[in-house]
Design an enzyme around this catalytic site. Structure first.
Site, mmCIF file in Angstrom:
data_model
loop_
_atom_site.group_PDB
_atom_site.id
_atom_site.type_symbol
_atom_site.label_atom_id
_atom_site.label_comp_id
_atom_site.label_asym_id
_atom_site.label_seq_id
_atom_site.Cartn_x
_atom_site.Cartn_y
_atom_site.Cartn_z
ATOM 1 N N GLU A 277 41.369 34.124 31.307
ATOM 2 C CA GLU A 277 41.721 34.846 30.085
ATOM 3 C C GLU A 277 43.237 34.947 30.027
ATOM 4 O O GLU A 277 43.861 35.498 30.940
ATOM 5 C CB GLU A 277 41.071 36.239 30.056
ATOM 6 C CG GLU A 277 39.566 36.179 29.838
ATOM 7 C CD GLU A 277 38.924 37.544 29.590
ATOM 8 O OE1 GLU A 277 39.547 38.583 29.916
ATOM 9 O OE2 GLU A 277 37.791 37.565 29.062
ATOM 10 N N GLN B 224 28.958 38.205 34.367
ATOM 11 C CA GLN B 224 29.241 39.224 33.344
ATOM 12 C C GLN B 224 28.056 39.420 32.400
ATOM 13 O O GLN B 224 27.666 40.550 32.088
ATOM 14 C CB GLN B 224 30.478 38.776 32.544
ATOM 15 C CG GLN B 224 30.971 39.785 31.512
ATOM 16 C CD GLN B 224 32.234 39.304 30.781
ATOM 17 O OE1 GLN B 224 32.798 38.259 31.121
ATOM 18 N NE2 GLN B 224 32.671 40.056 29.802
ATOM 19 N N THR C 80 42.495 39.340 26.225
ATOM 20 C CA THR C 80 42.690 37.922 25.927
ATOM 21 C C THR C 80 43.424 37.752 24.606
ATOM 22 O O THR C 80 43.059 38.377 23.605
ATOM 23 C CB THR C 80 41.324 37.221 25.839
ATOM 24 O OG1 THR C 80 40.617 37.504 27.028
ATOM 25 C CG2 THR C 80 41.483 35.718 25.677
ATOM 26 N N ASP D 261 42.033 46.845 31.908
ATOM 27 C CA ASP D 261 42.079 45.668 31.046
ATOM 28 C C ASP D 261 41.591 46.020 29.651
ATOM 29 O O ASP D 261 40.485 46.530 29.479
ATOM 30 C CB ASP D 261 41.225 44.551 31.653
ATOM 31 C CG ASP D 261 41.508 43.215 30.975
ATOM 32 O OD1 ASP D 261 42.679 42.978 30.619
ATOM 33 O OD2 ASP D 261 40.572 42.421 30.801
ATOM 34 N N GLU E 288 35.967 30.609 24.455
ATOM 35 C CA GLU E 288 36.224 30.362 23.029
ATOM 36 C C GLU E 288 36.550 28.887 22.758
ATOM 37 O O GLU E 288 36.095 28.320 21.773
ATOM 38 C CB GLU E 288 37.399 31.235 22.555
ATOM 39 C CG GLU E 288 37.119 32.709 22.589
ATOM 40 C CD GLU E 288 38.411 33.513 22.505
ATOM 41 O OE1 GLU E 288 38.987 33.812 23.569
ATOM 42 O OE2 GLU E 288 38.857 33.816 21.385
ATOM 43 N N LYS F 18 34.785 40.484 36.864
ATOM 44 C CA LYS F 18 36.221 40.445 36.652
ATOM 45 C C LYS F 18 36.982 41.094 37.804
ATOM 46 O O LYS F 18 38.196 41.281 37.729
ATOM 47 C CB LYS F 18 36.567 41.139 35.337
ATOM 48 C CG LYS F 18 36.185 40.295 34.128
ATOM 49 C CD LYS F 18 36.093 41.122 32.883
ATOM 50 C CE LYS F 18 35.814 40.268 31.664
ATOM 51 N NZ LYS F 18 37.012 39.533 31.208
ATOM 52 N N THR G 69 42.749 38.719 39.750
ATOM 53 C CA THR G 69 43.597 38.764 38.557
ATOM 54 C C THR G 69 44.959 38.245 38.997
ATOM 55 O O THR G 69 45.535 38.782 39.951
ATOM 56 C CB THR G 69 43.744 40.213 38.037
ATOM 57 O OG1 THR G 69 42.434 40.749 37.799
ATOM 58 C CG2 THR G 69 44.552 40.270 36.756
ATOM 59 N N GLU H 297 46.432 36.571 29.107
ATOM 60 C CA GLU H 297 46.827 37.935 28.741
ATOM 61 C C GLU H 297 48.278 38.179 29.133
ATOM 62 O O GLU H 297 48.844 37.442 29.923
ATOM 63 C CB GLU H 297 45.937 38.970 29.463
ATOM 64 C CG GLU H 297 44.447 38.762 29.209
ATOM 65 C CD GLU H 297 43.573 39.939 29.634
ATOM 66 O OE1 GLU H 297 44.101 41.057 29.814
ATOM 67 O OE2 GLU H 297 42.360 39.733 29.779
ATOM 68 N N ARG I 213 31.692 34.335 33.616
ATOM 69 C CA ARG I 213 30.923 34.649 32.404
ATOM 70 C C ARG I 213 29.443 34.858 32.677
ATOM 71 O O ARG I 213 28.787 35.687 32.029
ATOM 72 C CB ARG I 213 31.091 33.524 31.378
ATOM 73 C CG ARG I 213 32.517 33.277 30.945
ATOM 74 C CD ARG I 213 33.092 34.452 30.203
ATOM 75 N NE ARG I 213 34.487 34.212 29.811
ATOM 76 C CZ ARG I 213 35.325 35.173 29.474
ATOM 77 N NH1 ARG I 213 34.939 36.443 29.494
ATOM 78 N NH2 ARG I 213 36.562 34.895 29.125
ATOM 79 N N ASP J 224 43.231 37.070 33.644
ATOM 80 C CA ASP J 224 42.078 37.895 34.008
ATOM 81 C C ASP J 224 40.883 36.954 34.230
ATOM 82 O O ASP J 224 40.043 36.775 33.362
ATOM 83 C CB ASP J 224 41.811 38.887 32.867
ATOM 84 C CG ASP J 224 40.613 39.766 33.130
ATOM 85 O OD1 ASP J 224 40.348 40.064 34.297
ATOM 86 O OD2 ASP J 224 39.934 40.142 32.156
ATOM 87 N N HIS K 84 40.171 37.326 19.287
ATOM 88 C CA HIS K 84 39.336 37.134 20.482
ATOM 89 C C HIS K 84 38.035 37.928 20.367
ATOM 90 O O HIS K 84 36.945 37.390 20.583
ATOM 91 C CB HIS K 84 40.105 37.554 21.740
ATOM 92 C CG HIS K 84 39.253 37.601 22.975
ATOM 93 N ND1 HIS K 84 38.760 36.458 23.579
ATOM 94 C CD2 HIS K 84 38.791 38.641 23.717
ATOM 95 C CE1 HIS K 84 38.032 36.795 24.638
ATOM 96 N NE2 HIS K 84 38.034 38.115 24.746
#
Ligand code: MN
Length: 424
Positions: A207, A248, A358, A134, A372, A261, A265, A209, A245, A241, A141
């Site tokens: 995310e 992470q 992202t 990834d 975001e 993550k 996916t 993508e 958070r 993805d 982003h």
């Protein structure tokens, strides 16, 4: 013979102007039916699937000396045959589906075996994913995330403008659209708490993508030229993805994302070929500083590809759009990502999947993650019916769509959907 991307081509099957799958697209997928439960390879055309295993068996598509590659549960064996075969096969499928070709059109018996209504088919993961990497290639982003966690002055890390940043993800949990997503558990340690706990993620995110499907291998120790990298790319899918958070935030120092993550996916079921996207190629943003020689590109490799994300909470009747952006904003192209990936001597494999990172654009409505959109939870997004979201809740369904708009037709990707189930 006209090129399969010719906008004037028409199929003998009715295709609505807003369908993702006109004759100019012809994306590959893997499907099965109740009547014939063995997964096999097909292409989408309008609301139908053309069964390529049937076409090959009946001698209408000739891949000799390879035979039987469409009677597989992934497109890997077909991809391994290389870009010349991809191109030749797509031209042949286009020819067989044209409105002025009676061969399949007027053969009722063959049509009944070779064409399957998409609503009657089960769509499977199209690629046996060898490795999943990834990237982090949208400047907007990376800047948004950087501003949130490090402040405006240090938003981009010093390496960001010099190389496409990435981490190695997990191929084992790449799933096809429609697969439900179990809320992950993990170690959580909010900044105001002394010791971590093991609990369900509270800040579950998506995310937006695109995924590159690598269709050729490259040797360990080798490097890739721009042309070699380009020709290794079979096609693209939508990619979500999913990201925890809070997990992470605690785990990522110093080696980057790991379990936050790795739990899921999602990708869309149809792989749109690089060739079908060629008419929509556009230059990317200007790259300053000039990339090092091994990352230079002499031609545009970005795509004018509209992207749309919608969210439907369990109590909502209709999904609401929460992001609309475009793949063209990506700072580093997929070709540069692939050149960079191989540059240390890393071997690439048929079936490798590269997440773009992202995709966010310069405007507020173009942010490709809830992190975001809600600015780390400080500005929850307002949905119809007084529903607010900072992060995903159980029962939420998230849908990504993407398409390139041609004159009177669109080359689309279908959708990548996932619904959140409560943690076990
Ligand atoms: Mn990502």
């Amino acid at each position: 013979m006209p090129h399969p991307n010719d906008p004037k081509l028409r199929a003998f099957i009715d295709v609505a102007p807003d369908s993702d799958f006109p004759i100019q697209n012809l994306p590959y997928g893997v499907f099965s039916t109740a009547a014939y439960p063995a997964p096999r390879v097909g292409v989408a055309i309008g609301d139908q699937i053309l069964d390529l295993a049937v076409m090959e068996k009946d001698g209408l598509i000739d891949l000799s000396p390879a035979f039987g590659v469409f009677a597989h549960s992934s497109i890997n064996a077909f991809m391994a045959l290389g870009p010349k075969v991809w191109s030749k096969t797509r031209a042949r499928i286009s020819e067989l589906l044209r409105h002025d070709n009676p061969h399949l059109r007027d053969n009722k018996e063959l049509r009944s075996r070779a064409l399957v209504p998409m609503r009657e088919a089960k769509l499977h993961l199209p690629v046996a994913v060898s490795g999943y990497t990834d990237f982090y290639s949208s400047k907007e982003h990376a800047t948004n995330v950087g501003v949130m966690f490090r402040g405006k002055d240090n938003a981009l890390q010093p390496n960001w403008l010099h190389m496409p940043i990435a981490y190695n993800g997990r191929a084992s949990t790449v799933v096809v659209s429609g697969t439900t997503i179990r809320r992950p558990r993990g170690q959580l340690k909010p900044p105001n708490v002394e010791v971590p706990s093991f609990a369900p993620c509270k800040r579950l995110d998506f995310e937006l993508e695109m995924g590159v499907v690598v269709g050729q291998s490259s040797p360990m120790g080798g490097m890739l030229s721009e042309k070699q990298a380009e020709e290794m790319i079979f096609g693209f899918v939508l990619l979500n993805d999913w990201s925890a958070r809070d997990i992470q935030q605690w785990e990522y120092v110093p080696l980057g994302p790991f379990l936050a993550k790795a739990f899921a996916t999602s990708i869309s079921p149809w792989v749109v070929t690089r060739e079908a996207l060629e008419p929509f190629c556009v230059p990317g943003p200007e790259q300053n500083p000039t990339p090092l020689d091994y990352l230079r590109q002499t031609r545009p490799h970005n795509y004018d590809l509209e992207l749309d994300v919608s969210l439907r909470a369990a109590q909502m009747k209709e999904p609401a759009t929460i992001c609309h952006t475009n793949f063209r904003y990506m700072y580093w192209s997929s070709v540069q990502q692939l050149m960079h990936h191989a540059s240390s001597g890393c071997a690439m494999n048929v079936g490798d999947l590269l997440g773009s990172g992202t995709i966010s654009g310069p405007e507020k409505h173009q942010r490709g993650s809830l992190l975001e959109i809600s600015w780390n939870g400080s500005e929850p997004v307002e949905l119809p019916g007084g529903i607010r979201r900072s992060f995903l809740e159980d029962g939420d369904s998230l849908v990504m769509r993407g398409w390139c708009q041609g004159d009177g037709y669109r080359v689309g990707f279908g959708e990548a959907e996932g619904t959140i189930l409560p943690a076990e």
